[in-house]
Structure formats: structure tokens, C-alpha cells
Design a protein around this motif. Sequence first.
Motif, PDB file in Angstrom:
ATOM      1  N   UNK A   1       0.838  -1.211   0.000  1.00  0.00           N
ATOM      2  CA  UNK A   1       0.000   0.000   0.000  1.00  0.00           C
ATOM      3  C   UNK A   1       0.870   1.256   0.000  1.00  0.00           C
ATOM      4  N   UNK A   2       1.927   1.260   0.787  1.00  0.00           N
ATOM      5  CA  UNK A   2       2.841   2.412   0.825  1.00  0.00           C
ATOM      6  C   UNK A   2       3.509   2.580  -0.534  1.00  0.00           C
ATOM      7  N   UNK A   3       3.936   1.497  -1.137  1.00  0.00           N
ATOM      8  CA  UNK A   3       4.551   1.556  -2.467  1.00  0.00           C
ATOM      9  C   UNK A   3       3.559   2.091  -3.496  1.00  0.00           C
ATOM     10  N   UNK A   4       2.329   1.645  -3.441  1.00  0.00           N
ATOM     11  CA  UNK A   4       1.297   2.120  -4.360  1.00  0.00           C
ATOM     12  C   UNK A   4       1.051   3.617  -4.169  1.00  0.00           C
ATOM     13  N   UNK A   5       0.961   4.083  -2.924  1.00  0.00           N
ATOM     14  CA  UNK A   5       0.762   5.505  -2.648  1.00  0.00           C
ATOM     15  C   UNK A   5       1.939   6.336  -3.152  1.00  0.00           C
ATOM     16  N   UNK A   6       3.146   5.827  -2.986  1.00  0.00           N
ATOM     17  CA  UNK A   6       4.325   6.545  -3.467  1.00  0.00           C
ATOM     18  C   UNK A   6       4.276   6.696  -4.991  1.00  0.00           C
ATOM     19  N   UNK A   7       3.847   5.642  -5.669  1.00  0.00           N
ATOM     20  CA  UNK A   7       3.735   5.717  -7.129  1.00  0.00           C
ATOM     21  C   UNK A   7       2.673   6.741  -7.531  1.00  0.00           C
ATOM     22  N   UNK A   8       1.550   6.762  -6.838  1.00  0.00           N
ATOM     23  CA  UNK A   8       0.480   7.709  -7.152  1.00  0.00           C
ATOM     24  C   UNK A   8       0.928   9.151  -6.917  1.00  0.00           C
TER      25      UNK A   8
ATOM     26  N   UNK B   1       3.149  10.181  -9.771  1.00  0.00           N
ATOM     27  CA  UNK B   1       2.366  10.481 -10.970  1.00  0.00           C
ATOM     28  C   UNK B   1       1.708  11.850 -10.845  1.00  0.00           C
ATOM     29  N   UNK B   2       1.131  12.144  -9.693  1.00  0.00           N
ATOM     30  CA  UNK B   2       0.493  13.445  -9.466  1.00  0.00           C
ATOM     31  C   UNK B   2       1.523  14.569  -9.570  1.00  0.00           C
ATOM     32  N   UNK B   3       2.712  14.346  -9.040  1.00  0.00           N
ATOM     33  CA  UNK B   3       3.767  15.362  -9.106  1.00  0.00           C
ATOM     34  C   UNK B   3       4.153  15.640 -10.563  1.00  0.00           C
ATOM     35  N   UNK B   4       4.322  14.590 -11.352  1.00  0.00           N
ATOM     36  CA  UNK B   4       4.665  14.773 -12.771  1.00  0.00           C
ATOM     37  C   UNK B   4       3.583  15.549 -13.520  1.00  0.00           C
ATOM     38  N   UNK B   5       2.337  15.210 -13.260  1.00  0.00           N
ATOM     39  CA  UNK B   5       1.225  15.910 -13.905  1.00  0.00           C
ATOM     40  C   UNK B   5       1.215  17.374 -13.477  1.00  0.00           C
ATOM     41  N   UNK B   6       1.409  17.619 -12.193  1.00  0.00           N
ATOM     42  CA  UNK B   6       1.441  18.997 -11.687  1.00  0.00           C
ATOM     43  C   UNK B   6       2.581  19.787 -12.329  1.00  0.00           C
TER      44      UNK B   6
END
Length: 166
Positions: A21-28, A31-36
Motif C-alpha cells: 500500500x505504501x509503495x502504491x501511494x508513493x507511485x500515485x 504520478x500526481x507530481x509529474x502531472x502537476x
Amino acid sequence: MSSFSIIELMTLMMSAMSAVAVLYLAMQVSIIKRIYMRETHANRMERTLEAMELPSEVTKTMSQVLHQHYRGDMHAIFEDPELRASLYSTLNTLENLSFGILSGIYDEDVAFAQMGGALPRFYDIIQRFVYESREEFLSSSQYIKLEQLARMWAHREKGYYKRSAL
């Protein structure tokens, strides 16, 4: 061989699920940072391009000043009250633009591509006018950002200055 109790197996399974779950949140978050970052960059480009569309009065005044300079008739700039007034307006516009570029609001590379050759030459021509207006209005900081940007871009044209990444 040791045997695990059900409680130990459940604890191990919960720990593994937490790690996933922590790994999944880190990936999300990544992704949000790249989009931002992409959206921020696109907005900055859009702001820069809009800012670089100078009002027609500004480009007209810049053209008049360059024309007078190349004709060798710089006194007309300093003596004509109408041209002086439009030159002050042009300098104010360029000062605001310079402030935006130097503070990172506008993209310097895009602005340089649009005005990198003209701005330093224009400033070089009207430098005396700027210094005299500073004395006239008792303001040593008048058009200081414009002067700073013009000098930086003059060095950049010669290859002495490279823009620092923001």
C-alpha cells in the motif's frame, strides 16, 4: 522446522499488505507530481507568450527610438514631449516584463527567443534616458530590473551567461 501460528502469519501478511500500500501511494504521488509539473510548465509558457505580445504602442515606440538612433538623431527622443511620454510608458511595460522574467513568473528561454536581441540593444540606446529619468525623479531603482535583464541578455548573446534553472 518451525511452525508459524495463525497470528504470526496474519501479522506477516498485514505487514506485506502495508508495504504494498505504501509503495502504491508513493507511485500515485509521483504520478500526481509529474502531472502537476507539466501543467505548471504549460501555464508558465502560456503566461510568457501572452506577456511577450507587447502592446502596439510599445513596439511603435521601440521602433521610433531605434529609427532615431540609426539616423543619428537621438536629441529628438529627449526633446519631443510626446515621444518622452510614450518612452516612459514603454519603459514601465518593459520593467514589469523584466520583473516577471527575473522572478520566474515568465519563462526566460521563451522570452529570450522572442526579444533576446532587441531588448539589450534597445536598453543600450536609451540608457542615458534611463539615467536622466532616475536623476529627475530621484529614484535610483527606477527601471532597475530592465537594466539587469538587458545586461544579462547582452552577456547571454555573447555566450558569457547561461540561465540558471529555477
